[in-house]
Design a protein around this motif. Sequence first.
Motif, short mmCIF file in Angstrom:
data_model
loop_
_atom_site.label_atom_id
_atom_site.label_comp_id
_atom_site.label_asym_id
_atom_site.label_seq_id
_atom_site.Cartn_x
_atom_site.Cartn_y
_atom_site.Cartn_z
N ALA A 273 0.53 9.53 0.22
CA ALA A 273 -0.37 9.26 1.34
C ALA A 273 -1.75 9.85 1.06
CB ALA A 273 0.20 9.83 2.63
N THR A 274 -1.78 11.00 0.41
CA THR A 274 -3.07 11.62 0.06
C THR A 274 -3.81 10.76 -0.95
OG1 THR A 274 -2.15 13.80 0.50
CG2 THR A 274 -4.18 13.71 -0.80
N THR A 275 -3.09 10.26 -1.95
CA THR A 275 -3.71 9.39 -2.95
C THR A 275 -4.29 8.14 -2.28
OG1 THR A 275 -2.24 10.19 -4.68
CG2 THR A 275 -3.30 8.05 -5.06
N ALA A 276 -3.52 7.53 -1.38
CA ALA A 276 -4.01 6.34 -0.68
C ALA A 276 -5.24 6.67 0.15
CB ALA A 276 -2.91 5.76 0.21
N LEU A 277 -5.24 7.81 0.81
CA LEU A 277 -6.37 8.25 1.63
C LEU A 277 -7.61 8.46 0.77
CD1 LEU A 277 -7.74 9.47 4.19
CD2 LEU A 277 -6.64 11.64 3.57
N VAL A 278 -7.46 9.19 -0.33
CA VAL A 278 -8.60 9.46 -1.21
C VAL A 278 -9.13 8.14 -1.80
CG1 VAL A 278 -9.30 10.58 -3.37
CG2 VAL A 278 -7.95 11.85 -1.69
N ASP A 279 -8.22 7.26 -2.21
CA ASP A 279 -8.66 5.96 -2.74
C ASP A 279 -9.44 5.18 -1.68
OD1 ASP A 279 -7.43 6.46 -5.17
OD2 ASP A 279 -5.66 5.21 -4.75
N ARG A 280 -8.95 5.19 -0.44
CA ARG A 280 -9.61 4.46 0.65
C ARG A 280 -11.00 5.02 0.93
NH1 ARG A 280 -5.46 4.80 4.01
NH2 ARG A 280 -6.25 6.53 5.24
N LEU A 281 -11.12 6.35 0.99
CA LEU A 281 -12.42 6.97 1.24
C LEU A 281 -13.37 6.77 0.07
CD1 LEU A 281 -11.30 10.27 2.99
CD2 LEU A 281 -12.44 8.30 4.04
#
Length: 167
Positions: free
Chosen positions: A73-81
Motif C-alpha cells: 500500500a505504501t508503494t502504491a501511495l508513493v507511486d501515486r503521489l
Amino acid sequence: MDANQQVPSEAALLGLLQQFTLETERYVEAISNRHHLHRTDLNALAAMVAAAREGKTMTPGALRAALNLSSPATTALVDRLDRAGHLERRRSEKDRRQVHLEMTDSARATGSELFSPLAGAIAPVIDALSPEELHIVMTFMQGVIEATMTARKDAALAEPMRPLPGT
C-alpha cells in the motif's frame, strides 16, 4: 454566566472535540474529492510536512509506519503521489540504497490551496483570544493530542473485539 447558559462540563467539552473532529473529517473529504486526492494522499503529505518541520527525512518505511500501511500500500501511495507530481524520490547521499521522499513545490501549492480556506476561517477565532487564553488552549490541545496518541497506541495493542452479530 447568565441563567440560560449551561455550566461547562467534561462531557460537553468531549462532545465539542468530537464535533470538531467530525467537521474536520468532512472538510478534508470535501477538498480531497474536489481535488481527486485520496484521503491517504493527504495524510501522507501531512506526515511529510510534519517530518520536514521536525527536520526529519521521510523515507518510504517511515511513511509506512506513520500511516500504518502495508508495504504494498505504501508503494502504491508513493507511486501515486509521484505520478501526480506531489513528491520526488531521491537517493540518500550517505547510503545510496535508501530512498528519501521530498514534497514538490506543486504539493506545497496544492496543500496551501486546500488548507488556506480552513486556516483563514479559523484565524479570527484564534485572533480573538488573549495571549493567556491562547496559552491555555495550546496547552490543552497538546495534552489532547498526546492523550489521543496514547489511546491510539493502546487500541493497537488491545485484543480485537468480536464482530457484532450480522456483520
